[in-house]
Scaffold this motif. Structure first.
Motif, PDB file in Angstrom:
ATOM      1  N   HIS A 261     -13.187 -25.001  -0.796  1.00  0.00           N
ATOM      2  CA  HIS A 261     -14.062 -24.201   0.058  1.00  0.00           C
ATOM      3  C   HIS A 261     -13.332 -23.067   0.775  1.00  0.00           C
ATOM      4  N   HIS A 262     -12.042 -22.847   0.529  1.00  0.00           N
ATOM      5  CA  HIS A 262     -11.343 -21.826   1.291  1.00  0.00           C
ATOM      6  C   HIS A 262     -10.659 -20.798   0.388  1.00  0.00           C
ATOM      7  N   ILE A 263     -10.306 -19.661   1.014  1.00  0.00           N
ATOM      8  CA  ILE A 263      -9.644 -18.537   0.342  1.00  0.00           C
ATOM      9  C   ILE A 263      -8.345 -18.254   1.082  1.00  0.00           C
ATOM     10  N   LYS A 264      -7.270 -18.072   0.328  1.00  0.00           N
ATOM     11  CA  LYS A 264      -5.994 -17.673   0.914  1.00  0.00           C
ATOM     12  C   LYS A 264      -5.673 -16.234   0.499  1.00  0.00           C
ATOM     13  N   MET A 265      -5.184 -15.454   1.460  1.00  0.00           N
ATOM     14  CA  MET A 265      -4.746 -14.086   1.213  1.00  0.00           C
ATOM     15  C   MET A 265      -3.223 -14.070   1.218  1.00  0.00           C
ATOM     16  N   TRP A 266      -2.620 -13.732   0.077  1.00  0.00           N
ATOM     17  CA  TRP A 266      -1.168 -13.773  -0.078  1.00  0.00           C
ATOM     18  C   TRP A 266      -0.586 -12.358  -0.150  1.00  0.00           C
ATOM     19  N   ASN A 267       0.510 -12.132   0.541  1.00  0.00           N
ATOM     20  CA  ASN A 267       1.289 -10.907   0.389  1.00  0.00           C
ATOM     21  C   ASN A 267       2.112 -11.056  -0.889  1.00  0.00           C
ATOM     22  N   THR A 268       1.854 -10.216  -1.872  1.00  0.00           N
ATOM     23  CA  THR A 268       2.486 -10.393  -3.180  1.00  0.00           C
ATOM     24  C   THR A 268       3.945  -9.948  -3.195  1.00  0.00           C
TER      25      THR A 268
ATOM     26  N   SER B 209      -5.697  -7.009  -4.994  1.00  0.00           N
ATOM     27  CA  SER B 209      -6.193  -5.825  -4.297  1.00  0.00           C
ATOM     28  C   SER B 209      -5.916  -4.592  -5.141  1.00  0.00           C
ATOM     29  N   LEU B 210      -6.534  -3.465  -4.787  1.00  0.00           N
ATOM     30  CA  LEU B 210      -6.406  -2.260  -5.608  1.00  0.00           C
ATOM     31  C   LEU B 210      -4.969  -1.756  -5.676  1.00  0.00           C
ATOM     32  N   ASP B 211      -4.180  -1.978  -4.610  1.00  0.00           N
ATOM     33  CA  ASP B 211      -2.783  -1.542  -4.618  1.00  0.00           C
ATOM     34  C   ASP B 211      -1.828  -2.685  -4.978  1.00  0.00           C
ATOM     35  N   ASP B 212      -2.370  -3.832  -5.389  1.00  0.00           N
ATOM     36  CA  ASP B 212      -1.591  -4.991  -5.829  1.00  0.00           C
ATOM     37  C   ASP B 212      -0.740  -5.607  -4.716  1.00  0.00           C
ATOM     38  N   SER B 213      -1.033  -5.277  -3.472  1.00  0.00           N
ATOM     39  CA  SER B 213      -0.231  -5.824  -2.366  1.00  0.00           C
ATOM     40  C   SER B 213      -0.731  -7.191  -1.908  1.00  0.00           C
ATOM     41  N   ILE B 214      -1.980  -7.530  -2.242  1.00  0.00           N
ATOM     42  CA  ILE B 214      -2.574  -8.800  -1.808  1.00  0.00           C
ATOM     43  C   ILE B 214      -3.168  -9.517  -3.014  1.00  0.00           C
ATOM     44  N   LEU B 215      -2.950 -10.809  -3.068  1.00  0.00           N
ATOM     45  CA  LEU B 215      -3.598 -11.654  -4.072  1.00  0.00           C
ATOM     46  C   LEU B 215      -4.508 -12.637  -3.352  1.00  0.00           C
ATOM     47  N   LEU B 216      -5.786 -12.604  -3.678  1.00  0.00           N
ATOM     48  CA  LEU B 216      -6.734 -13.573  -3.155  1.00  0.00           C
ATOM     49  C   LEU B 216      -6.761 -14.779  -4.075  1.00  0.00           C
TER      50      LEU B 216
END
Length: 658
Positions: free
Chosen positions: A371-378, A359-366
């Motif tokens: 077939h799926h996407i995980k959203m991680w709190n970095t 993400s733009l603020d580096d807080s989330i890594l996709l």
């Protein structure tokens, strides 16, 4: 242009053979009241403080305004110098008159008004005629009728060009009348001066609508115009310049433009050009050349925690973190600590991850896999959400530059738009390719994608009503062999601007920082640079090996000056982008392909590579102490490595000690 023999410069106080010079004079004459002398024995004069009229200008001016002398002026006789020929030097193609006129212009621009007048007198060349000076004054003083009448005297005789120039003048006049709330006079200009010039009807309607503005501020905002008191008249002069022959009216800051072009050319020719740790200015005393020893060619850190092939790397926006994905079904987030790289989080997935985006603020890594996407709190390493919109492998993830969400694309022919919370906002629809990679240009105007060409998915029940759909998933006939496509979309309208077919698999895509170029890796053994504005291939880069593996190349360095790629021969290849020169073949990885390279977005002297050997290498410029010991080193030597216990990595040592 040269002063006529029968005339002297307008407003000059001396004859052609004894012409007025600066107000500062030699030792035989008193200087200004401050009494300071410069190194040549002449009294120093503050730039522009005592101004003699520049030849051919009609009025003394500095930055377009008259300037009165604040100290008494003294004359120094300067004889005109007559030189043979017309070239600057005997062996030069530069015209002497053009050169001198540009010097005069530059002197005036920076404030050396009297020096400019002296050079005009000594050389006999006037920077501009009195007609040009009058024209400038007419525009700056809003004497519009006189300015229009002067156009033909300045060489604007082409009917179309003359009408365009008159339109610009009348438009400025119209806007200034509206700003002064002289609506009746403005309407007269609109009807009797602008309308008869065959103006585009839409443009004329736009100008007419400005009459509805009740306040000057509203007018300036709607017209994108800064008013009579701003820079609008100077901007008008710059716009009128294109219709006047440059030999008559010298373009503004022409010498500065030529120096800038020389700077750009030298930087383009400097194949190792990269921003050093401490930047320096552009010197006129020597040609620009970067020292190749400052190029990142040495492995400074080896990261080894993954238990299988490392497939992909993605830097955080701030350049302090690096995400790596592996065939071992994990993503590791590495942090660049004060002294060494550290393993921050290990993110476990059910399948190997093949796409990532910060993400733009580096807080989330996709992270996309199957077939799926995980959203991680970095920061915590916690999975925030799992997204299951796609029916096949998710091959591309891109965070939107306006931070309103992100896009995902995959082998199921579609692009999905999500908000920042991971909620689906829209689907772009069915694409003609199984998307292999996707990028949004930094200027947020285009979406560029590559993929396998295929017919649009067809529900089998359309041809056979009795045939069941395979879990609702689209089906299609196999795509033509070895046909892949590059597609360029206008992001705002989603319109496909252009596309082109390739024979051979396209494995990666990246876009330069200026949004002009797309870099495409194509199998076998080919990397291509495409100009997104023209839709044409600009250059090829060869030398690396790619026949069966997915190899990800990228731009790197200051202004995306370099092209870098891994290779199936275990090496890293680096080219100069504009010339295609192969600069480096960097060894160090073990057996297998170097699958991905990624250049640090905040440190032009650092990039990372990953390989089938299970390692990640951080490449940097050799430290000063190494260059003192081995100034001739050009490719990373096999320096001793020291294992860092518990970290799963090794760090290079620059000395030979154990």
């Amino acid at each position: 242009m040269r002063f006529p023999e029968s005339e002297q410069p307008e407003d000059s106080s001396a004859s052609l053979d004894a012409v007025a010079g600066p107000s500062s004079v030699g030792l035989d004459h008193p200087g200004p009241s401050n009494g300071h002398l410069n190194g040549n024995g002449f009294a120093a004069v503050t730039n522009g403080a005592s101004v003699a009229s520049a030849a051919g200008n009609g009025v003394p001016k500095h930055n377009g305004h008259s300037k009165q002398s604040s100290a008494p002026s003294h004359s120094l006789s300067v004889a005109r110098v007559t030189l043979p020929g017309s070239s600057l030097y005997d062996d030069s193609d530069v015209d002497r008159e053009e050169f001198v006129r540009l010097v005069i212009q530059s002197l005036r621009d920076v404030g050396y008004i009297e020096s400019a007048a002296t050079l005009e007198a000594e050389s006999g060349y006037a920077m501009e005629t009195s007609d040009v000076a009058d024209f400038r004054r007419f525009i700056l003083e809003a004497r519009w009728s006189k300015a229009e009448n002067a156009l033909q005297r300045l060489g604007v005789r082409d009917r179309e060009g003359l009408w365009d120039a008159r339109f610009l003048i009348s438009q400025q006049k119209y806007l200034e009348l509206l700003e002064a709330q002289q609506t009746t006079d403005a309407l007269h200009v609109l009807r009797n001066e602008l309308a008869p010039l065959d103006v585009d009807s839409e443009q004329l309607h736009t100008l007419a609508s400005l009459m509805m503005c009740s306040e000057p501020e509203d007018l300036r905002q709607r017209a994108g115009w800064d008013g009579a008191a701003g820079n609008s008249r100077r901007i008008l002069l710059d716009n009128l310049q294109r219709y006047i022959p440059p030999s008559t009216m010298v373009p503004p800051r022409r010498f500065a433009t030529l120096l800038h072009q020389a700077n750009v050319y030298q930087r383009q020719q400097c194949v190792y050009h990269n921003v050093p740790t401490s930047t320096t200015g552009f010197s006129l005393f020597s040609d620009h050349q970067c020292d190749e020893t400052g190029f990142p060619r040495v492995t400074t850190t080896i990261l080894k925690v993954h238990s299988d092939e490392v497939w992909m790397l993605e830097w955080s926006r701030d350049g302090n973190f690096l995400a790596s994905s592996s065939n071992d079904k994990s993503v590791i987030i590495w942090g660049n600590g004060p002294e060494e790289w550290e393993q921050r989080h290990v993110l476990i997935h059910p399948y190997p991850v093949i796409s990532m985006a910060w993400s733009l603020d580096d807080s989330i890594l996709l992270a996309g896999s199957e077939h799926h996407i995980k959203m991680w709190n970095t920061k915590t390493g916690v999975c925030l959400r799992t997204l299951d919109e796609h029916s096949e492998q998710v091959t591309a993830l891109v965070w939107l530059p306006d931070n309103s969400g992100f896009l995902s694309a995959g082998m199921d022919f579609k692009i999905v738009l999500w908000n920042t919370e991971g909620q689906r906002r829209d689907v772009w629809g069915i694409l003609p390719v199984r998307v292999a990679h996707m990028v949004i240009t930094p200027d947020f105007t285009r979406l560029v994608a590559i993929g396998m060409r295929a017919p649009l998915p067809v529900d089998p029940r359309e041809n056979d009503p009795a045939a069941p759909a395979a879990n609702g998933a689209p089906t299609s006939s196999p795509p033509p062999k070895d046909e892949h496509r590059l597609l360029v979309f206008d992001f705002a309208t989603r319109r496909n601007e252009w596309s082109t077919l390739f024979d051979g698999e396209l494995t990666s895509l990246s876009v330069s920082q200026n949004s002009q170029y797309a870099l495409i890796s194509r199998s076998p053994d080919d990397i291509q640079l495409w100009d997104l504005n023209t839709g044409r291939m600009a250059r090829k880069y060869t030398g690396q090996r790619q026949s069966k593996d997915i190899i990800r190349s990228c731009f790197g360095g200051f202004e995306s000056n370099f092209v870098i790629s891994g290779s199936e021969d275990s090496n890293v290849y680096v080219w100069h982008r504009d010339t295609g020169v192969l600069l480096e073949v960097l060894e160090g990885h073990g057996e297998g392909s170097v699958n991905c390279v990624a250049w640090n977005p905040r440190n032009e002297r650092m990039f990372a590579s990953c390989s089938d050997d299970g390692t990640i290498r951080i490449w940097e410029a050799p430290p000063p102490e190494m260059m003192l010991e081995s100034p001739s080193a050009s490719i990373a030597p096999d320096y001793p490595q020291v294992a860092t216990k518990g970290k799963g990595k090794t760090r290079q040592r620059w000395d030979d000690g154990a």
